[in-house]
Design an enzyme around this catalytic site. Sequence first.
Site, PDB file in Angstrom:
ATOM      1  N   LYS A 185      47.678 -22.703  35.570  1.00 15.63           N
ATOM      2  CA  LYS A 185      47.276 -24.026  35.844  1.00 15.63           C
ATOM      3  C   LYS A 185      48.660 -24.742  36.174  1.00 15.63           C
ATOM      4  CE  LYS A 185      44.064 -25.795  33.812  1.00 15.63           C
ATOM      5  NZ  LYS A 185      43.016 -26.906  34.866  1.00 15.63           N
ATOM      6  N   GLU A 192      36.461 -24.223  45.865  1.00 18.62           N
ATOM      7  CA  GLU A 192      35.978 -25.669  43.780  1.00 18.62           C
ATOM      8  C   GLU A 192      36.137 -26.752  44.870  1.00 18.62           C
ATOM      9  OE1 GLU A 192      38.796 -24.322  41.421  1.00 18.62           O
ATOM     10  OE2 GLU A 192      40.351 -25.236  42.112  1.00 18.62           O
ATOM     11  N   ARG A 206      44.498 -18.685  28.577  1.00 15.40           N
ATOM     12  CA  ARG A 206      44.385 -18.804  29.990  1.00 15.40           C
ATOM     13  C   ARG A 206      46.309 -20.077  30.458  1.00 15.40           C
ATOM     14  NH1 ARG A 206      39.895 -21.874  33.134  1.00 15.40           N
ATOM     15  NH2 ARG A 206      40.978 -24.396  31.639  1.00 15.40           N
TER      16      ARG A 206
END
Length: 310
Positions: free
Chosen positions: A167, A200, A68
């Site tokens: 991210k 989220e 990721r």
Amino acid sequence: MLGLKSGTPPDARPRYLRMKIHIDGQLLDKEDAKISVFDHGLLYGDGVFEGIRIYHGRIFRLNAHLKRLYESARSICMEIPISIEEMEKATLETVAANNLQDGYIRLVITRGVGSLGLNPFQCPRPGIIIIASTISLYPAERYEKGLNLITCATRRPTPAALSPQVKSLNYLNNVMAKIEAIQAGCEEGIMLNEQGYVAECTGDNVFVIKDGQVYTPPISAGGLDGITRQAVIEILGQLGIRCTEKMMTRHDLFTADECFLTGTAAEVIPAVQLDRRVIGSGKPGPVTAQVVAAFHELVKHDGTPVPYTA
């Protein structure tokens, strides 16, 4: 590397070791670990990161986290200067150097040193930082009694601006939402997307249980495809509990029988209140308890072993 006897178990190692931080291929004492003020990670939040857990001398799903990380970097046109295999080795060495059997890794890739302008092509080489330490995201009692949540006014950024799967070091949206939660006397907050659907939390994914079934927002709602989220979906399948991704509003949380959150730092933690409204019985429920127990069992053996050798 540290002159420690090969094969010595971590809990038998000396406690005088200074904290070591990896910066661009070097393990430095914490006091000597510094980056340039011209690093674009500092100037513009230009970079990516991963948070990774260490359990029982194993790094939990390290390969998934690194995959990721490299995808996040590729998405923002950044080429990490070492291979995934080399990054794995550096991460393992950093954990070993800090004598950690249980803890938390923050792996940061910055755009690197450049000019005061935005142009990332003036940064010749991305910076690599690996920190291995400990973390305690929520008070221990909240894992027993559950979290209180609020709905944050700050929305998740639209995917049209930046994919939620990146991210990014620019975490200001989440920081502002976290401030709202703390100022309201809560530990965590629900973040909605621009259409008003649940995306989220400020740092966690969210699950609800209704009539024996588990639901979680799809990634298309704007949340991160969390590594712990995926582990919990696998656990639910093994427990024979159906888990369905569906678009959710606050109504789904208000009327749920149970609710829990997942995240690398948070692990699995129940939530019992949203906007001062009690969720379910107001106590952690039986399905949540099953998931928590199964997750604790999973992390005992699922992970890349750390080579605690000289």
